[in-house]
Write a protein that holds these residues in place. Structure first.
Motif, PDB file in Angstrom:
ATOM      1  N   ARG A 425      22.116  29.347 -60.970  1.00  0.00           N
ATOM      2  CA  ARG A 425      22.667  30.694 -61.126  1.00  0.00           C
ATOM      3  C   ARG A 425      21.684  31.742 -60.605  1.00  0.00           C
ATOM      4  NH1 ARG A 425      24.544  29.551 -66.704  1.00  0.00           N
ATOM      5  NH2 ARG A 425      22.782  30.818 -67.372  1.00  0.00           N
ATOM      6  N   ALA A 426      20.417  31.573 -60.929  1.00  0.00           N
ATOM      7  CA  ALA A 426      19.412  32.550 -60.511  1.00  0.00           C
ATOM      8  C   ALA A 426      19.300  32.604 -58.991  1.00  0.00           C
ATOM      9  CB  ALA A 426      18.053  32.210 -61.125  1.00  0.00           C
ATOM     10  N   ARG A 427      19.348  31.461 -58.338  1.00  0.00           N
ATOM     11  CA  ARG A 427      19.279  31.463 -56.873  1.00  0.00           C
ATOM     12  C   ARG A 427      20.509  32.134 -56.270  1.00  0.00           C
ATOM     13  NH1 ARG A 427      16.234  26.715 -57.955  1.00  0.00           N
ATOM     14  NH2 ARG A 427      18.092  25.432 -58.317  1.00  0.00           N
ATOM     15  N   GLY A 428      21.687  31.894 -56.870  1.00  0.00           N
ATOM     16  CA  GLY A 428      22.897  32.547 -56.376  1.00  0.00           C
ATOM     17  C   GLY A 428      22.835  34.054 -56.525  1.00  0.00           C
ATOM     18  N   TRP A 429      22.391  34.515 -57.697  1.00  0.00           N
ATOM     19  CA  TRP A 429      22.292  35.967 -57.919  1.00  0.00           C
ATOM     20  C   TRP A 429      21.216  36.581 -57.022  1.00  0.00           C
ATOM     21  CZ3 TRP A 429      22.255  35.014 -63.879  1.00  0.00           C
ATOM     22  CH2 TRP A 429      23.579  34.829 -64.322  1.00  0.00           C
ATOM     23  N   ALA A 430      20.117  35.861 -56.821  1.00  0.00           N
ATOM     24  CA  ALA A 430      19.043  36.397 -55.977  1.00  0.00           C
ATOM     25  C   ALA A 430      19.521  36.582 -54.544  1.00  0.00           C
ATOM     26  CB  ALA A 430      17.833  35.466 -56.024  1.00  0.00           C
ATOM     27  N   LYS A 431      20.270  35.615 -54.046  1.00  0.00           N
ATOM     28  CA  LYS A 431      20.806  35.741 -52.678  1.00  0.00           C
ATOM     29  C   LYS A 431      21.735  36.945 -52.586  1.00  0.00           C
ATOM     30  CE  LYS A 431      20.618  30.745 -51.823  1.00  0.00           C
ATOM     31  NZ  LYS A 431      21.409  29.502 -51.645  1.00  0.00           N
ATOM     32  N   GLU A 432      22.592  37.111 -53.600  1.00  0.00           N
ATOM     33  CA  GLU A 432      23.511  38.252 -53.591  1.00  0.00           C
ATOM     34  C   GLU A 432      22.746  39.574 -53.664  1.00  0.00           C
ATOM     35  OE1 GLU A 432      26.796  40.087 -56.650  1.00  0.00           O
ATOM     36  OE2 GLU A 432      26.983  37.951 -56.134  1.00  0.00           O
ATOM     37  N   ASP A 433      21.732  39.639 -54.531  1.00  0.00           N
ATOM     38  CA  ASP A 433      20.924  40.856 -54.642  1.00  0.00           C
ATOM     39  C   ASP A 433      20.253  41.193 -53.314  1.00  0.00           C
ATOM     40  OD1 ASP A 433      21.602  41.115 -57.292  1.00  0.00           O
ATOM     41  OD2 ASP A 433      19.750  40.199 -58.047  1.00  0.00           O
ATOM     42  N   ASP A 434      19.730  40.178 -52.644  1.00  0.00           N
ATOM     43  CA  ASP A 434      19.019  40.424 -51.386  1.00  0.00           C
ATOM     44  C   ASP A 434      19.963  40.888 -50.285  1.00  0.00           C
ATOM     45  OD1 ASP A 434      16.712  39.737 -52.662  1.00  0.00           O
ATOM     46  OD2 ASP A 434      16.543  37.732 -51.791  1.00  0.00           O
ATOM     47  N   THR A 435      21.184  40.337 -50.248  1.00  0.00           N
ATOM     48  CA  THR A 435      22.136  40.805 -49.234  1.00  0.00           C
ATOM     49  C   THR A 435      22.560  42.242 -49.500  1.00  0.00           C
ATOM     50  OG1 THR A 435      23.992  39.861 -50.489  1.00  0.00           O
ATOM     51  CG2 THR A 435      23.014  38.480 -48.762  1.00  0.00           C
ATOM     52  N   LYS A 436      22.623  42.635 -50.783  1.00  0.00           N
ATOM     53  CA  LYS A 436      22.954  44.028 -51.100  1.00  0.00           C
ATOM     54  C   LYS A 436      21.837  44.957 -50.648  1.00  0.00           C
ATOM     55  CE  LYS A 436      26.043  43.065 -54.998  1.00  0.00           C
ATOM     56  NZ  LYS A 436      26.254  43.150 -56.466  1.00  0.00           N
ATOM     57  N   VAL A 437      20.571  44.538 -50.881  1.00  0.00           N
ATOM     58  CA  VAL A 437      19.437  45.338 -50.431  1.00  0.00           C
ATOM     59  C   VAL A 437      19.428  45.450 -48.914  1.00  0.00           C
ATOM     60  CG1 VAL A 437      16.914  45.403 -50.291  1.00  0.00           C
ATOM     61  CG2 VAL A 437      18.029  44.827 -52.451  1.00  0.00           C
ATOM     62  N   ASN A 438      19.770  44.359 -48.237  1.00  0.00           N
ATOM     63  CA  ASN A 438      19.755  44.350 -46.769  1.00  0.00           C
ATOM     64  C   ASN A 438      21.001  44.974 -46.153  1.00  0.00           C
ATOM     65  OD1 ASN A 438      17.310  42.969 -46.867  1.00  0.00           O
ATOM     66  ND2 ASN A 438      18.292  40.951 -46.807  1.00  0.00           N
ATOM     67  N   GLY A 439      21.976  45.317 -46.992  1.00  0.00           N
ATOM     68  CA  GLY A 439      23.202  45.918 -46.480  1.00  0.00           C
ATOM     69  C   GLY A 439      24.130  44.938 -45.823  1.00  0.00           C
ATOM     70  N   THR A 440      23.999  43.633 -46.111  1.00  0.00           N
ATOM     71  CA  THR A 440      24.847  42.621 -45.475  1.00  0.00           C
ATOM     72  C   THR A 440      25.803  41.969 -46.460  1.00  0.00           C
ATOM     73  OG1 THR A 440      23.136  40.930 -45.847  1.00  0.00           O
ATOM     74  CG2 THR A 440      23.097  42.102 -43.733  1.00  0.00           C
ATOM     75  N   TRP A 441      25.849  42.487 -47.698  1.00  0.00           N
ATOM     76  CA  TRP A 441      26.698  41.854 -48.696  1.00  0.00           C
ATOM     77  C   TRP A 441      28.159  42.144 -48.429  1.00  0.00           C
ATOM     78  CZ3 TRP A 441      29.890  43.859 -52.718  1.00  0.00           C
ATOM     79  CH2 TRP A 441      30.318  42.905 -53.655  1.00  0.00           C
ATOM     80  N   GLN A 442      28.997  41.142 -48.640  1.00  0.00           N
ATOM     81  CA  GLN A 442      30.442  41.295 -48.523  1.00  0.00           C
ATOM     82  C   GLN A 442      31.084  40.781 -49.794  1.00  0.00           C
ATOM     83  OE1 GLN A 442      31.674  39.235 -44.977  1.00  0.00           O
ATOM     84  NE2 GLN A 442      31.001  40.871 -43.606  1.00  0.00           N
ATOM     85  N   ALA A 443      32.010  41.533 -50.313  1.00  0.00           N
ATOM     86  CA  ALA A 443      32.692  41.118 -51.526  1.00  0.00           C
ATOM     87  C   ALA A 443      33.487  39.856 -51.260  1.00  0.00           C
ATOM     88  CB  ALA A 443      33.625  42.226 -52.015  1.00  0.00           C
ATOM     89  N   PRO A 444      33.512  38.916 -52.186  1.00  0.00           N
ATOM     90  CA  PRO A 444      34.293  37.690 -51.992  1.00  0.00           C
ATOM     91  C   PRO A 444      35.775  38.013 -51.947  1.00  0.00           C
ATOM     92  CG  PRO A 444      33.482  37.825 -54.258  1.00  0.00           C
ATOM     93  CD  PRO A 444      32.822  38.943 -53.485  1.00  0.00           C
ATOM     94  N   PRO A 445      36.556  37.209 -51.242  1.00  0.00           N
ATOM     95  CA  PRO A 445      38.005  37.474 -51.168  1.00  0.00           C
ATOM     96  C   PRO A 445      38.653  37.373 -52.539  1.00  0.00           C
ATOM     97  CG  PRO A 445      37.463  35.300 -50.287  1.00  0.00           C
ATOM     98  CD  PRO A 445      36.171  36.010 -50.497  1.00  0.00           C
ATOM     99  N   ALA A 446      39.706  38.150 -52.720  1.00  0.00           N
ATOM    100  CA  ALA A 446      40.410  38.144 -54.002  1.00  0.00           C
ATOM    101  C   ALA A 446      40.965  36.760 -54.286  1.00  0.00           C
ATOM    102  CB  ALA A 446      41.531  39.185 -53.987  1.00  0.00           C
ATOM    103  N   SER A 447      40.864  36.349 -55.520  1.00  0.00           N
ATOM    104  CA  SER A 447      41.336  35.022 -55.911  1.00  0.00           C
ATOM    105  C   SER A 447      42.738  35.116 -56.494  1.00  0.00           C
ATOM    106  CB  SER A 447      40.383  34.409 -56.928  1.00  0.00           C
ATOM    107  OG  SER A 447      40.895  33.202 -57.425  1.00  0.00           O
TER     108      SER A 447
END
Length: 541
Positions: A425-447
């Protein structure tokens, strides 16, 4: 030097003028070549604490002890000597962390090349001042981060500018037959800071006792220097290649899995079923829009009150720790903020050290992270009458749930699997946090999946129940020093909350660390008032 966010680290001491005693001479002869780097990977549990800490030090721990010492017994230079000795005994305190990617994070240690280097390292991670306890703690909790990947531990030592000022009533009475008469005392503050992936509360308190056992001993400064020289010669002059210098992780100390594929399947099923029991539907109303600001209101109960409470708990067959779950349960229910049809869940830490295989290395150290987790679930309602009977019933229920978690045959497998899950979980959240900082984060598609019908699994708050700390602090080992107060806590994420309860110096201490800007002010204050009034209502009858 800056940390990852660019904020300034606490500057190291470089001037001898910051000490009120001259430096004890250290022999700089016999300098040796730099030692090779030593390293080991962080485990899943260590990574789960390291990754969230990168930005702003979430979970960085502190332990504060206030003490009275005779005038002349608390020089800051002596404090550095003891700090240097213990850093050499506990390698993680001297280590750094290097992160190459989310799956490759390592502790890295450059062994001290000489006694002088070890002392210099201690000075660079030490702050001598006359600052107040409140100032030091608030700065650590809410100011720029003290620690970093290059500084995993730090020591604050504060004595008054006028060290000759005596307390109105000396707290210690000297032996009338002693030739040495103690004339006055000075009030000192001592704070050890460490990242949480370095260790846990057990390590903090054992370290504090070891520190004062040296600092408050009858050994002269020259004898402490001799200890430093002996420690370096024994531990660091030559490092056997086969010796595990950096302490092993909790996971590496677990007993080996036996039974093959069937056993592993049983453990997975048990873990899943145990997680399904984590049901809770109560949470403090939150606010947003303000920067995090952690406060830690702390209330001690005097020795007479504490003795009365402990006697009552013993007669009822429960401990103060079990009682605190029931206190918090009733304090919350009396706010009328939750759905009474849903249970209230609280979480706490489980000391995993009794379940581990000891590392018989020459460089054994108690500085490593060894905690598991368990939940206590209690009803979310109160009967209209006989609340006292209900209180003691829920305290016994909390005791039973705590005992079941600690004594379960599956405690090791549950902790092992929880560590893996937390690391993932921590690795998943860290990757998401880093993409947000880098401006490359994309919201996951609606389920399109239907919403889960599982009951909620919300923890109302966490409790850190440290028990009787007077059993860990050997006060008689430092008779000229009186430890009189203890507070502890950590840097929190926005909306963080943790309640502490323990006995120390013969008193029950209850403290509540929370982000005062993260919750509805009236709700959180009323809850804290209910906790304190509940202690008096049920335990001081």
């Amino acid at each position: 030097m800056t940390n990852a966010t660019g904020s300034l680290l606490t500057p190291p001491l470089t001037s001898d003028e910051q000490f009120n005693q001259p430096n004890t001479p250290i022999d700089l002869s016999g300098q040796t070549a730099p030692k090779p780097l030593l390293a080991r990977p962080l485990s899943d549990s260590e990574s789960s604490y390291f990754l969230p800490s990168r930005e702003n030090g979430v979970n960085d721990m502190y332990l504060h002890i206030g003490f009275h010492a005779p005038k002349g017994v608390a020089p800051r230079e002596r404090a550095v000597l003891v700090w240097a000795i213990l850093r050499m005994r506990h390698p993680l305190l001297m280590s750094n962390v290097e992160m190459r990617n989310y799956d490759d994070i390592q502790f890295v240690l450059t062994p001290p090349a000489s006694v002088a280097h070890a002392l210099e390292d201690a000075r660079n991670n030490f702050d001598a001042s006359s600052r107040s306890k409140d100032d030091l703690i608030d700065s650590f909790l809410n100011g720029p981060r003290t620690l970093s990947n290059q500084r995993l531990s730090y020591l604050y030592f504060s004595v008054p500018d006028d060290a000759g000022t005596s307390l109105p009533s000396p707290p210690l009475t000297p032996d009338p037959g002693s030739a040495k008469q103690i004339e006055s005392y000075v009030a000192c503050e001592w704070i050890i800071c460490a990242t949480h992936f370095l260790g846990d509360g057990m390590a903090l308190h054992q370290f504090a006792n070891d520190y004062f056992s040296l600092f408050g001993s009858s050994k002269s400064d020259d004898e402490l220097v001799a200890i430093i020289q002996d420690e370096w010669a024994m531990r660091w002059k030559q490092i056997p290649e086969e010796c595990s210098v950096i302490p092993l992780s909790m996971e590496a100390r677990f007993p080996p899995v036996v039974g093959g594929r069937f056993r592993r399947a049983v453990e997975q099923i048990d873990f899943a079923r145990n997680q399904e029991k984590s049901i809770g539907g109560h949470a403090f109303p939150r606010t947003s829009g303000k920067s995090r600001h952690t406060i830690v209101p702390t209330v001690p109960f005097d020795a007479t009150e504490t003795a009365k409470m402990l006697k009552l708990c013993k007669a009822r067959g429960v401990s103060i720790s079990s009682v605190m779950f029931a206190i918090c349960n009733i304090a919350w229910i009396r706010l009328n903020k939750g759905n009474p049809e849903l249970p209230m869940m609280m979480y706490s830490a489980l000391n995993m050290r009794p379940y581990l295989i000891a590392n018989k290395s020459l460089h054994e150290s108690y500085w490593f992270l060894a905690v598991g987790y368990f939940n206590v679930t209690l009803p979310g309602f109160l009967p209209s009458s006989n609340v006292d009977k209900t209180f003691w019933h829920r305290a016994r229920s909390a005791k039973d749930q705590s005992s079941q978690a600690a004594k379960s045959r599956m405690v090791v497998s549950r902790s092992r699997l929880m560590s893996i899950e937390r690391g993932q979980r921590a690795r998943g959240w860290a990757k998401e946090d880093d993409t947000k900082v880098n401006g490359t984060w994309q919201a996951p598609p609606a389920s399109n999946k239907p919403k889960s019908s599982k009951p909620p699994s919300i923890a109302t708050l966490g409790l850190s129940l440290l028990g009787n700390l007077d059993g860990m602090y050997k006060h008689s080992a430092y008779p000229d020093i009186q430890l009189h107060s203890l507070t502890t806590g950590s840097r929190q994420r926005p909306g963080g909350m943790l309640l502490f309860a323990y006995t120390f110096a013969g008193k029950l201490w209850v403290s509540f660390g929370y982000d005062e800007n993260g919750f509805e002010e009236d709700t959180i204050q009323n809850f804290w008032d209910n906790v304190l009034s509940g202690i008096r209502e049920f335990l001081l009858v």
